[in-house]
Design an enzyme around this catalytic site. Sequence first.
Site, PDB file in Angstrom:
ATOM      1  N   HIS A 296       0.831  -1.213   0.000  1.00 12.87           N
ATOM      2  CA  HIS A 296       0.000   0.000   0.000  1.00 12.87           C
ATOM      3  C   HIS A 296       0.860   1.254   0.000  1.00 12.87           C
ATOM      4  O   HIS A 296       1.922   1.297   0.618  1.00 12.87           O
ATOM      5  CB  HIS A 296      -1.029  -0.002   1.128  1.00 12.87           C
ATOM      6  CG  HIS A 296      -0.523   0.230   2.509  1.00 12.87           C
ATOM      7  ND1 HIS A 296      -0.298   1.486   3.018  1.00 12.87           N
ATOM      8  CD2 HIS A 296      -0.229  -0.632   3.517  1.00 12.87           C
ATOM      9  CE1 HIS A 296       0.098   1.388   4.292  1.00 12.87           C
ATOM     10  NE2 HIS A 296       0.162   0.109   4.609  1.00 12.87           N
TER      11      HIS A 296
ATOM     12  N   ASP B 167       5.578   2.077   7.425  1.00 17.18           N
ATOM     13  CA  ASP B 167       4.199   1.705   7.060  1.00 17.18           C
ATOM     14  C   ASP B 167       3.621   2.719   6.077  1.00 17.18           C
ATOM     15  O   ASP B 167       3.036   3.693   6.488  1.00 17.18           O
ATOM     16  CB  ASP B 167       3.346   1.630   8.322  1.00 17.18           C
ATOM     17  CG  ASP B 167       1.935   1.170   8.053  1.00 17.18           C
ATOM     18  OD1 ASP B 167       1.675   0.674   6.944  1.00 17.18           O
ATOM     19  OD2 ASP B 167       1.096   1.307   8.962  1.00 17.18           O
TER      20      ASP B 167
ATOM     21  N   GLU C 182      -5.354   1.755   1.905  1.00 18.55           N
ATOM     22  CA  GLU C 182      -5.256   0.571   2.766  1.00 18.55           C
ATOM     23  C   GLU C 182      -5.592   0.956   4.191  1.00 18.55           C
ATOM     24  O   GLU C 182      -6.291   0.240   4.905  1.00 18.55           O
ATOM     25  CB  GLU C 182      -3.846  -0.021   2.702  1.00 18.55           C
ATOM     26  CG  GLU C 182      -3.693  -1.384   3.384  1.00 18.55           C
ATOM     27  CD  GLU C 182      -3.335  -1.331   4.859  1.00 18.55           C
ATOM     28  OE1 GLU C 182      -3.341  -2.388   5.503  1.00 18.55           O
ATOM     29  OE2 GLU C 182      -3.064  -0.232   5.383  1.00 18.55           O
ATOM     30  N   GLU C 183      -5.093   2.123   4.590  1.00 19.82           N
ATOM     31  CA  GLU C 183      -5.275   2.559   5.972  1.00 19.82           C
ATOM     32  C   GLU C 183      -6.725   2.913   6.284  1.00 19.82           C
ATOM     33  O   GLU C 183      -7.102   3.023   7.440  1.00 19.82           O
ATOM     34  CB  GLU C 183      -4.355   3.752   6.284  1.00 19.82           C
ATOM     35  CG  GLU C 183      -2.860   3.450   6.130  1.00 19.82           C
ATOM     36  CD  GLU C 183      -2.301   2.532   7.211  1.00 19.82           C
ATOM     37  OE1 GLU C 183      -3.082   2.022   8.040  1.00 19.82           O
ATOM     38  OE2 GLU C 183      -1.073   2.321   7.217  1.00 19.82           O
TER      39      GLU C 183
ATOM     40  N   ASP D 193       3.825  -5.276   3.627  1.00 23.74           N
ATOM     41  CA  ASP D 193       3.341  -4.140   4.398  1.00 23.74           C
ATOM     42  C   ASP D 193       4.192  -4.047   5.660  1.00 23.74           C
ATOM     43  O   ASP D 193       4.019  -4.845   6.581  1.00 23.74           O
ATOM     44  CB  ASP D 193       1.859  -4.375   4.740  1.00 23.74           C
ATOM     45  CG  ASP D 193       1.209  -3.167   5.386  1.00 23.74           C
ATOM     46  OD1 ASP D 193       1.901  -2.155   5.594  1.00 23.74           O
ATOM     47  OD2 ASP D 193      -0.002  -3.247   5.671  1.00 23.74           O
TER      48      ASP D 193
ATOM     49  N   HIS E 253       2.172   4.089  13.166  1.00 22.39           N
ATOM     50  CA  HIS E 253       1.091   5.080  13.048  1.00 22.39           C
ATOM     51  C   HIS E 253       1.365   6.338  13.868  1.00 22.39           C
ATOM     52  O   HIS E 253       0.438   6.940  14.416  1.00 22.39           O
ATOM     53  CB  HIS E 253      -0.267   4.460  13.420  1.00 22.39           C
ATOM     54  CG  HIS E 253      -0.777   3.532  12.349  1.00 22.39           C
ATOM     55  ND1 HIS E 253      -2.001   2.924  12.380  1.00 22.39           N
ATOM     56  CD2 HIS E 253      -0.196   3.106  11.182  1.00 22.39           C
ATOM     57  CE1 HIS E 253      -2.169   2.179  11.292  1.00 22.39           C
ATOM     58  NE2 HIS E 253      -1.082   2.260  10.563  1.00 22.39           N
TER      59      HIS E 253
END
Length: 507
Positions: free
Chosen positions: A264, A276, A308-309, A337, A435
């Site tokens: 992604h 990420d 994707e998120e 990922d 994140h």
Amino acid sequence: MKVLSPSVAFTAVSVLASTSSAGPTRRAKCGLPLVQDKALVDSILIDDLLGCAQDLEDIAYSTSRRNRVHGTEGHLNSVNYFVEQLKSVGDYYNIELQEFTTEVTIQSKASLSVNGETLEAGGFSFGNNGTWADKPVVSVANLGCNAEDHPDSLNGAVALISRGDCTFVEKITLAGEKGAIGAIIYNNAAAGLAAGTLGGVNDLIPVGGISREDGLRLVEQIENNAAVTSSGEFWQYIDNTTSYNVVASSKHGDANNVLFLGAHSDSVEAGPGINDNGSGSCGLLTIAKQLARWRTNNQVRFAWWTAEEEGLLGSEHYVNVTAASELDKIRLYLNFDMIASPNYVLGIYDGDGSSFNLSGPAGSAQAEKLFEEWYKSEGLPFVGSEFNGRSDYGPFLDQGVPCGGLDTGADGIKTEEEVALFGGTAGIWYDPNYHSAKDNVTNLNLDAFEATSRAIAHAVATYGTSWEGFPARNVTSLTRRSSGYSKYNTLSRKSRSVKKTYLEVSK
Ligand SMILES: [Zn+2]
């Protein structure tokens, strides 16, 4: 590398005009030599991987939001970057830009107080609007993944639940079924506020995220029979945004027996998203560029997925708009990922179910075996990675496509046994910056980045050459939409019918 100049800033027109749409893709002859495993693997250099990661960070930091969220300037410039880089190797690939529009949270507000004290709190994407005042807080047992974890006293109260094991949706669905009017989820590691997505518009109770420290403090107060009451206010504004999947298919190679690799391309709001998933994106880009010096017998297709998120939306869109007869031509989908986690393990998707008891369609076990044999030959340790569909392979699993992949860990907690194998720190996340704003180039683990990317190149050379020994494909059209690996799907499909809305306050 330097920040992209304004002349290459994204516009839909420039990208659409500069790429060909995917048409018949086979070319009868070409003068390139057949791909050599060792040569392809050895051409994957850390400087190239890191250079790409730096470019993506520069792209993020050159925007006001400093991230690469689906539909933002940072993401659209990332898409443009992948296209330009792929075109730099000539006309080796048919490059398709697949437009995709979905709702995302544009603005949000979260406030929470407990016994009059304000706690730092955040919302969840697609969390419902709602307020509550002076309501009792009730602690949910374990991780709140089973109905019996949720006591009857939740009726009319606010549920306090730990993050971990099952989805946020599952936790707050169960709390809502017991009559809770709101939920507070606390983190399962010392890594900021619990946050994430509920995958789409829903009718769940409103929910806020707090830190592990605050959560455990509240649990202790409740266990000591102290009266704990809470007031909360959560709202967000949702709107449509558009972005693109980038799909690049090699022009030579058998298009009826495709090796498909995906990563992604979008980040979360909090930061530039370099582990990420700049790492997986750059692993694939570096390999795609090196592969262009070789011919393959089987078509090799790469995708950089958007959204994707937001709940695997870009990859789900791809499988939804692709005919079953075309999906049947994918012999194997491999997903990448997060492949440069600072506190890494070398994880291989557990396609045979030996570690986590969740196996994939025939071929998934062979893909796992290929990576195991490779790491053994390199003298590297490896562990199984739960085959739970929690990334862009989920929609492919749902369609019966064999899947595999590698990762180096996200918000799971590293064990002592894993420290013995890989070094690092036990008891904290594999990626402590997961994140967060600190998910940047500085914090990549370069050994993991290189080892994983070399393993991917080995898979490309192997299956690009031959599917010998690999099981025949079952027929996707007979198994479509039967397995339900990705829990997000029902919600996200529903969300698409909603055009532009303030979410209603839930009951
Ligand atoms: Zn990711």
